[in-house]
Write an enzyme that holds these catalytic residues in place. Structure first.
Site, PDB file in Angstrom:
ATOM      1  N   GLN A   7       0.829  -1.207   0.000  1.00 60.96           N
ATOM      2  CA  GLN A   7       0.000   0.000   0.000  1.00 60.96           C
ATOM      3  C   GLN A   7       0.865   1.260   0.000  1.00 60.96           C
ATOM      4  O   GLN A   7       1.946   1.259   0.575  1.00 60.96           O
ATOM      5  CB  GLN A   7      -0.900   0.011   1.226  1.00 60.96           C
ATOM      6  N   SER A  40       5.060  -5.932   2.452  1.00 66.68           N
ATOM      7  CA  SER A  40       3.765  -5.993   3.127  1.00 66.68           C
ATOM      8  C   SER A  40       2.751  -6.758   2.281  1.00 66.68           C
ATOM      9  O   SER A  40       2.927  -7.931   1.992  1.00 66.68           O
ATOM     10  CB  SER A  40       3.301  -4.577   3.474  1.00 66.68           C
ATOM     11  N   LEU A  41       1.689  -6.080   1.816  1.00 64.22           N
ATOM     12  CA  LEU A  41       0.699  -6.755   0.977  1.00 64.22           C
ATOM     13  C   LEU A  41       1.352  -7.363  -0.263  1.00 64.22           C
ATOM     14  O   LEU A  41       0.895  -8.393  -0.777  1.00 64.22           O
ATOM     15  CB  LEU A  41      -0.375  -5.753   0.539  1.00 64.22           C
ATOM     16  N   ARG A  48      -8.144  -9.134   4.392  1.00 62.79           N
ATOM     17  CA  ARG A  48      -7.068  -8.534   5.192  1.00 62.79           C
ATOM     18  C   ARG A  48      -7.325  -7.039   5.363  1.00 62.79           C
ATOM     19  O   ARG A  48      -7.198  -6.483   6.454  1.00 62.79           O
ATOM     20  CB  ARG A  48      -5.733  -8.789   4.497  1.00 62.79           C
ATOM     21  N   HIS A  67       1.022  -3.331  10.961  1.00 66.81           N
ATOM     22  CA  HIS A  67       2.238  -4.019  11.415  1.00 66.81           C
ATOM     23  C   HIS A  67       2.646  -3.657  12.851  1.00 66.81           C
ATOM     24  O   HIS A  67       3.814  -3.395  13.118  1.00 66.81           O
ATOM     25  CB  HIS A  67       3.397  -3.748  10.450  1.00 66.81           C
ATOM     26  N   GLN A 109       2.840 -11.503   9.815  1.00 64.28           N
ATOM     27  CA  GLN A 109       3.163 -10.274   9.075  1.00 64.28           C
ATOM     28  C   GLN A 109       2.176  -9.139   9.364  1.00 64.28           C
ATOM     29  O   GLN A 109       2.537  -7.976   9.327  1.00 64.28           O
ATOM     30  CB  GLN A 109       3.184 -10.621   7.590  1.00 64.28           C
TER      31      GLN A 109
END
Lengths: 318, 111
Positions: free
Chosen positions: A14, A95-96, A120, A205, A254
């Site tokens: 993102q 991340s994603l 998510r 996170h 994560q």
């Protein structure tokens, strides 16, 4: 059988999204449209229209951002495979972007990743009320200094911790708003070049995301995860999981643990990669890679010209 | 102990705890400043943590310096037998082996 060369493919998370992304690439490559059409059918809404016109200002809402970025990365990867056809030795995603990497390495099906990305996003959005959490960028302080100031800014009720180790001297912190504010003041006192709150609705996170881990795990437990065709370095440990169960476990962790992107980029070099390509709508990871490993060049792909440039570099690898 | 001294006791205790906390905060601040100083010093002398380039590939007009590192064999991820029916969620929903309601997970209330 496709040839393999010593390079890495990385996928952003993102923050890379923009309205109109991949427009230029779609003009020259029908795989963009077909990938988004497939994603739209899976998600039940017109993802291409959302990404291009964003009529209801949804693209920055995380439950829409996340599937849009998965589709974007997968579309670029499909074009690479179709047109260039050279496989990398390793993949990673920020991340994603880790979900995109796992789709492109054939560990997770595209439709499963889209469902997971949407869930998510929904879970992250629902984890905390909007004003409870915050994130901030801290630039110009060492990892250990930021870790220490996060500890000193935390108390028994309000916590803050590093969320993204993006590059040397570039960290993002996340946690309860009062603790993040205290950490910003402390970072400025210590001489940070920049210590600024980010305009995000979800403190990703960090411990605030822990309550959604169980639901994410439930969702991950009902999808098939295969052994990837190309190894994927995962964020939480900057390491390669050795079984599908370990891949699943790292995806769960994560969501509430920091993204160790600096270590991930260094790991690419350790796996003998000679360069990397970024499959995403912009060049965010390219900039971070330049800071962390200036000797490991990174080439973004977001239109026909950047595709040709990246392909030229990869073809010349021995 | 005489009475005035006894009355002063809580204030002395608060003063003591306050001094202790201030010292502790000062110690943390010093620690962070020291860590940062060490980091900046280390950056100045050794900015790179990956090995220096050993090969110049002279790639056309774009000069790209490529690091050559010791070969590390890529690990192989071991496949595991899955307890789930094969296929993605969509495939299993279409085959009737997975309920479509699985895609409508109820979300928790924000805390």
């Amino acid at each position: 059988m496709k040839p393999t060369k010593a390079f890495a493919v990385i996928f952003p998370g993102q923050g890379s999204q923009t309205v109109g992304m991949l427009n230029a690439l779609a003009l020259s490559h029908s795989l963009v449209q077909s990938t988004f059409a497939e994603a739209s059918q899976i998600l039940g809404y017109d993802l291409w229209d959302l990404v291009h016109h964003d009529p209801n200002d949804l693209l920055n809402q995380t439950e829409y951002t996340q599937p849009a970025l998965v589709a974007t990365g997968v579309a670029i990867w499909r074009i690479w495979l179709d047109e260039i056809g050279i496989l990398p030795t390793i993949m990673a995603g920020h991340s994603l972007g880790e979900y995109t990497a796992l789709v492109c390495s054939e560990a997770i099906a595209f439709d499963d990743a889209l469902h997971l990305a949407r869930l998510r996003g929904q879970l992250m959005q629902s984890a905390v009320k909007p004003t409870i959490g915050a994130m901030a960028a801290i630039i110009g302080l060492s990892d250990s200094a930021v870790e220490a100031l996060c500890l000193s800014a935390s108390d028994t009720t309000h916590k803050v911790s590093p969320a993204n180790y993006n590059a040397d001297g570039q960290l993002v912190i996340a946690g309860h708003t009062p603790a993040v504010e205290r950490a910003i003041v402390a970072a400025k006192t210590l001489g940070a070049k920049l210590a600024k709150r980010l305009n995000v609705s979800v403190p990703s996170h960090c411990d605030l995301m822990f309550p959604i881990a169980a639901q994410l795990e439930d969702a991950l437990n009902i999808i098939n995860i295969q052994a990837p065709q190309i190894p994927v370095i995962q964020n939480v440990e900057a390491s390669i999981a050795d079984t599908p169960a370990a891949i699943r476990a790292m995806l769960v962790r994560q969501v509430y643990q920091p993204v160790r992107w600096t270590a991930t980029i260094r790991k690419l070099a350790a796996f003998n990669c000679q360069l990397s390509i970024e499959c995403g709508p912009a060049k965010v990871l390219t900039g971070l890679a330049k800071r962390t490993a200036p000797l490991l060049p990174c080439f973004p792909i977001f239109d026909a010209e950047t595709l040709a440039a990246a392909a030229s570099m990869v073809r010349q690898l021995t | 102990m005489n009475k005035p001294l006894l009355l002063l006791q809580p204030f002395l205790l608060i003063l003591f705890i306050g001094t202790l906390t201030a010292c502790q905060n000062h110690h943390i601040q010093n620690y962070i400043a020291d860590q940062n100083k060490q980091y900046l010093a280390a950056q100045a002398t050794a900015p790179l943590t990956i090995p220096a380039p050993l090969k110049d590939t002279s790639l056309s007009d774009q000069q790209v310096i490529i690091p050559v590192l010791p070969n590390t064999n890529n690990p192989v991820v071991t496949a595991e037998p899955s307890l789930l029916p094969p296929g993605s969620m969509t495939a299993r929903i279409n085959a009737g082996t997975l309920s479509p309601s699985i895609l409508k997970t109820p979300l928790p209330d924000p805390k």
